[in-house]
Scaffold this active site. Structure first.
Site, PDB file in Angstrom:
ATOM      1  CB  CYS A   1       2.567  71.805  12.421  1.00 61.55           C
ATOM      2  SG  CYS A   1       1.867  72.237  10.837  1.00 61.55           S
TER       3      CYS A   1
ATOM      4  NE  ARG B   1       2.345  68.028  17.055  1.00 62.34           N
ATOM      5  CZ  ARG B   1       1.349  67.991  17.934  1.00 62.34           C
ATOM      6  NH1 ARG B   1       1.294  67.003  18.794  1.00 62.34           N
ATOM      7  NH2 ARG B   1       0.436  68.919  17.950  1.00 62.34           N
TER       8      ARG B   1
ATOM      9  CD1 TRP C   1      -0.492  66.407   7.771  1.00 57.69           C
ATOM     10  CD2 TRP C   1      -1.927  68.114   7.896  1.00 57.69           C
ATOM     11  NE1 TRP C   1      -1.684  65.991   7.243  1.00 57.69           N
ATOM     12  CE2 TRP C   1      -2.579  67.014   7.302  1.00 57.69           C
ATOM     13  CE3 TRP C   1      -2.634  69.309   8.057  1.00 57.69           C
ATOM     14  CZ2 TRP C   1      -3.919  67.068   6.892  1.00 57.69           C
ATOM     15  CZ3 TRP C   1      -3.960  69.357   7.647  1.00 57.69           C
ATOM     16  CH2 TRP C   1      -4.587  68.241   7.080  1.00 57.69           C
TER      17      TRP C   1
ATOM     18  CG  ASN D   1       0.541  72.926  15.785  1.00 58.92           C
ATOM     19  OD1 ASN D   1      -0.127  72.675  14.775  1.00 58.92           O
ATOM     20  ND2 ASN D   1       0.378  72.293  16.923  1.00 58.92           N
ATOM     21  N   GLY D   2      -1.023  75.467  14.037  1.00 56.83           N
ATOM     22  CA  GLY D   2      -2.395  75.950  14.194  1.00 56.83           C
ATOM     23  C   GLY D   2      -2.849  76.616  12.915  1.00 56.83           C
TER      24      GLY D   2
ATOM     25  CD  GLU E   1      -9.089  50.884  15.371  1.00 55.19           C
ATOM     26  OE1 GLU E   1      -9.848  51.805  15.032  1.00 55.19           O
ATOM     27  OE2 GLU E   1      -7.878  51.057  15.572  1.00 55.19           O
TER      28      GLU E   1
ATOM     29  CE  LYS F   1      -5.277  51.613  13.201  1.00 52.79           C
ATOM     30  NZ  LYS F   1      -5.909  52.169  14.364  1.00 52.79           N
TER      31      LYS F   1
ATOM     32  CD  GLU G   1      -4.794  54.778  10.636  1.00 51.68           C
ATOM     33  OE1 GLU G   1      -4.683  56.002  10.742  1.00 51.68           O
ATOM     34  OE2 GLU G   1      -5.101  54.050  11.603  1.00 51.68           O
TER      35      GLU G   1
ATOM     36  CG  HIS H   1     -30.401  45.757   5.035  1.00 56.37           C
ATOM     37  ND1 HIS H   1     -31.749  45.619   4.824  1.00 56.37           N
ATOM     38  CD2 HIS H   1     -30.110  45.000   6.119  1.00 56.37           C
ATOM     39  CE1 HIS H   1     -32.266  44.828   5.757  1.00 56.37           C
ATOM     40  NE2 HIS H   1     -31.277  44.444   6.555  1.00 56.37           N
TER      41      HIS H   1
ATOM     42  CE  LYS I   1      -0.375  58.552  17.659  1.00 56.53           C
ATOM     43  NZ  LYS I   1      -1.015  57.263  17.363  1.00 56.53           N
TER      44      LYS I   1
HETATM   45  C1  AGP Z   1      -5.935  56.074  14.392  1.00 59.93           C
HETATM   46  O1  AGP Z   1      -5.217  55.049  13.823  1.00 59.93           O
HETATM   47  C2  AGP Z   1      -6.005  57.290  13.636  1.00 59.93           C
HETATM   48  N1  AGP Z   1      -4.746  57.733  13.198  1.00 59.93           N
HETATM   49  C3  AGP Z   1      -6.977  58.354  14.060  1.00 59.93           C
HETATM   50  O2  AGP Z   1      -8.232  57.890  13.680  1.00 59.93           O
HETATM   51  C4  AGP Z   1      -7.051  58.803  15.541  1.00 59.93           C
HETATM   52  O3  AGP Z   1      -7.528  57.774  16.331  1.00 59.93           O
HETATM   53  C5  AGP Z   1      -7.929  60.057  15.651  1.00 59.93           C
HETATM   54  O4  AGP Z   1      -7.348  61.093  14.916  1.00 59.93           O
HETATM   55  C6  AGP Z   1      -8.177  60.493  17.068  1.00 59.93           C
HETATM   56  O5  AGP Z   1      -6.997  60.892  17.696  1.00 59.93           O
HETATM   57  P1  AGP Z   1      -6.936  61.082  19.253  1.00 59.93           P
HETATM   58  O6  AGP Z   1      -7.195  59.751  19.859  1.00 59.93           O
HETATM   59  O7  AGP Z   1      -5.551  61.583  19.515  1.00 59.93           O
HETATM   60  O8  AGP Z   1      -7.997  62.064  19.622  1.00 59.93           O
END
Ligand code: AGP
Length: 602
Positions: A2, A27, A74, A100-101, A475, A479, A482, A498, A597
């Site tokens: 949020c 956010r 969110w 927010n929280g 990674e 990408k 997500e 395995h 984010k």
């Molecule tokens: C990355 O593409 C993601 N959206 C997510 O994994 C992110 O890296 C993770 O939430 C950690 O966030 P931060 O680096 O702000 O702590």
């Protein structure tokens, strides 16, 4: 999760708040709302969906006013709906709050309020705050807020207005980010500094426990923490609002991918002096005798930590343990002597990373934050801070912050190696090649777009890498999943036999990272095994590798660099591939479903 905004000062509040919320939309984006104090009444607009919907609802109404608050959500408690959108109000629509929280004791508080006759209209935890403020309000909203926060358990960043006190906005934070901006004629509260940059570069980073009162036409500011009055400490930020604009790119993600060479160059220039690595940020920390390093982070930051492990162990010879912060925080850790915790985070607000850091600090372990956001909670909780200087990252899918984290991991490994008298001069020289190599890969984007076009219909992907490229496989897969919603798994190629090899058939796309490396031959054998089982193979190889191109059709060639730096280069085509697959599938690249984010709740 949020984003909240609160503004005191004359102006078109609809525009100011909606522009501010748009910058925070990363956010959370399942509903949005604003409240403006106009003609002694609270005027509210709330809408399920993205901020554009809220903007349409507000239309061209004249909302010129002194105060207003806004929220982009969110959902945690209560489904995304107009009713559950913030701001929330008390029984008589006299007080409005954005939050927010998470208020962890809201059920208990709500029951008490219902028993005392309050009527609730939403399913949110936040609404209890509005009703508590109503009970505590005796003509002074600041006093009411100070009373109210005493009974709240959990995390909050709050901004509050009341129709009975024009020209006043109050705010509080505990466990959720909140920054205050101070312009000549305005005070702005926001979850991060981007909305503040629309008006000023002067900010006050609020601390947990701060309750802030801003009132008057030429606003006066009071901050209390507990019963103690605090000085208003203003910092100047060097970010620019243009960083929060797409600047001609169709998506922030593509813009941020393009910014990577510049970020790499900047970090190199900041930390390399001749053949020495310098970190003035660590001058007060004795790192020469370190016997153990623990690295924590989440998601992409965790992957950077994995690369950190490989390079710190290799160059500095210090044993490194890495884990996702959400696991660390509940592990029975046995902390070793002469240890350091490195916490990696783009936002510096990730709840699990902050909790892991707290745990290390309680164990007496010093914490070094590797973070992109100056003034964030992580930077203030840590004993030392290395900034990643990637600039504002808006796309939910992290790209430039990741490469910046990687560069810092390498520089840190070299720095620690030098502290231990190990020679790494040739690596420092070779590192300067990365900038142009990354540029060259970005120039290959049309080829990656073509590749994405041919593969976007695949139902699942496997990403394979060995050694330093195992984190790259993780990674790359993250990408893709997500932003395109295609199931994708990253795996160390040596683990294929395995289990995962059972997945391979002609419907499985397999991305194999096979650039030059001392484990290249091993990787090549794995590729042959996949071929034998008819997997659809995409290969990353080093230019000059002619034999791989004779046997395989889909090969992306990357410039030759010192193979030690392969994680920095090899992730670039995988970012571009994920981007173009998501675009081909019509996905919302910058704001993928269900994500936010900054993950500021557990
Ligand atoms: C990355 O593409 C993601 N959206 C997510 O994994 C992110 O890296 C993770 O939430 C950690 O966030 P931060 O680096 O702000 O702590």
């Amino acid at each position: 999760m949020c984003g909240i905004v609160g503004i005191l000062g004359t102006g078109d509040k609809a525009k100011e708040l909606i522009d501010g919320l748009s910058l925070l939309e990363y956010r959370g984006y399942d509903s949005a709302g604003i409240c403006v104090l106009k003609d002694d009444k609270l005027v509210l607009f709330k809408k399920k969906g993205k901020i554009k919907g809220l903007q349409r609802l507000v239309g061209r109404r004249d909302l010129s006013a002194m105060v207003g608050i806004g929220h982009t959500r969110w959902a945690t408690h209560g489904e995304p709906s107009d009713r559950n959108s913030h701001p929330h109000t008390d029984c008589s629509n006299s007080i409005a709050v954005v939050h927010n929280g998470i208020i962890e004791n809201y059920l208990e508080l709500k029951q008490g309020l219902i028993d005392r006759g309050h009527k609730f209209v939403s399913e949110t935890d936040t609404e209890v705050i509005a009703h508590l403020l109503e009970e505590n309000y005796k003509g002074d909203i600041y006093k009411a807020l100070k009373e109210t926060v005493k009974v709240l358990e959990g995390a909050y960043a709050l901004a509050v207005v009341t129709k009975d006190e024009n020209n006043r906005i109050v705010a509080a934070r505990k466990g959720s980010p909140l920054v205050m901006g101070i312009a000549d004629d305005k005070v702005i509260f926001a979850s991060d500094i981007t909305p503040i940059l629309m008006f000023t570069k002067k900010v006050v980073y609020l601390d947990d426990g701060d309750v802030v009162d801003v009132s008057g036409v030429a606003p006066s500011i009071r901050i209390e923490n507990g019963s103690r009055e605090k000085a208003v400490e203003i910092s100047e930020i060097d970010w620019d609002i243009s960083q929060a604009q797409r600047c001609g790119h169709p998506h922030f993600m593509l813009k941020e991918i393009h910014e990577q060479p510049g970020v790499i160059n900047k970090l190199y220039k900041l930390h390399i002096r001749g053949s020495d690595v310098v970190f003035p940020e660590l001058s007060h920390m004795d790192v020469s005798g370190l016997k153990k390093i623990y690295i924590v982070g989440c998601g992409t930051a965790y992957h950077a930590g994995l690369v950190g492990k490989y390079v710190i162990e290799r160059f500095a010879g210090i044993p490194v343990e890495v884990d996702v912060a959400s696991e660390w925080r509940y592990r029975d850790i046995v902390v070793e002597d002469e240890a350091l915790c490195i916490a990696i985070s783009q936002s510096g607000e990730t709840a699990d990373t902050l909790a892991a850091v707290e745990k290390f600090r309680k164990e007496g372990v010093k914490v070094l934050a590797v973070c992109n956001v100056v003034g964030s909670s992580l930077t203030r909780a840590a004993d030392a801070v290395i900034l990643t200087h990637a600039g504002i990252e808006i796309s939910v899918a992290s790209t430039k912050a990741y490469t910046a984290q990687l560069v810092i991991m390498y520089l840190l490994a070299f720095f620690l190696a030098q502290k231990r008298g190990k020679g790494i001069d040739s690596y420092i020289a070779d590192m300067s090649d990365i900038y142009s190599a990354v540029n060259q890969v970005i120039e290959q984007k049309n080829e990656l777009q073509r590749l994405a076009h041919h593969h976007h219909h695949f139902g699942s992907f496997l990403y394979l890498g060995r050694n330093l490229d195992y984190p790259t496989a993780l990674e790359g897969a993250l990408k893709l999943k997500e932003i395109s919603y295609i199931p994708a798994e990253g795996y160390p190629a040596g683990e294929m036999k395995h289990g995962p090899i059972a997945l391979i058939d002609e419907y499985r796309a397999v991305v194999c990272i096979a650039t030059d490396s001392f484990v290249y031959e091993k990787m090549y054998s794995n590729i042959e095994e996949i071929k034998a089982r008819k997997g659809k193979i995409i290969i990353l190889a080093t230019s000059g590798n002619s034999h791989i191109g004779q046997e395989f059709k889909e090969v992306i060639y990357l410039p030759k660099i010192n193979e030690v730096f392969s994680p920095i280069l090899n992730i670039i085509p995988l970012q571009l591939f994920a981007y173009y697959v998501a675009v081909a599938r019509g996905c919302d690249v910058d704001q993928p479903r269900n994500l936010a984010k900054s993950v500021t709740v557990e």
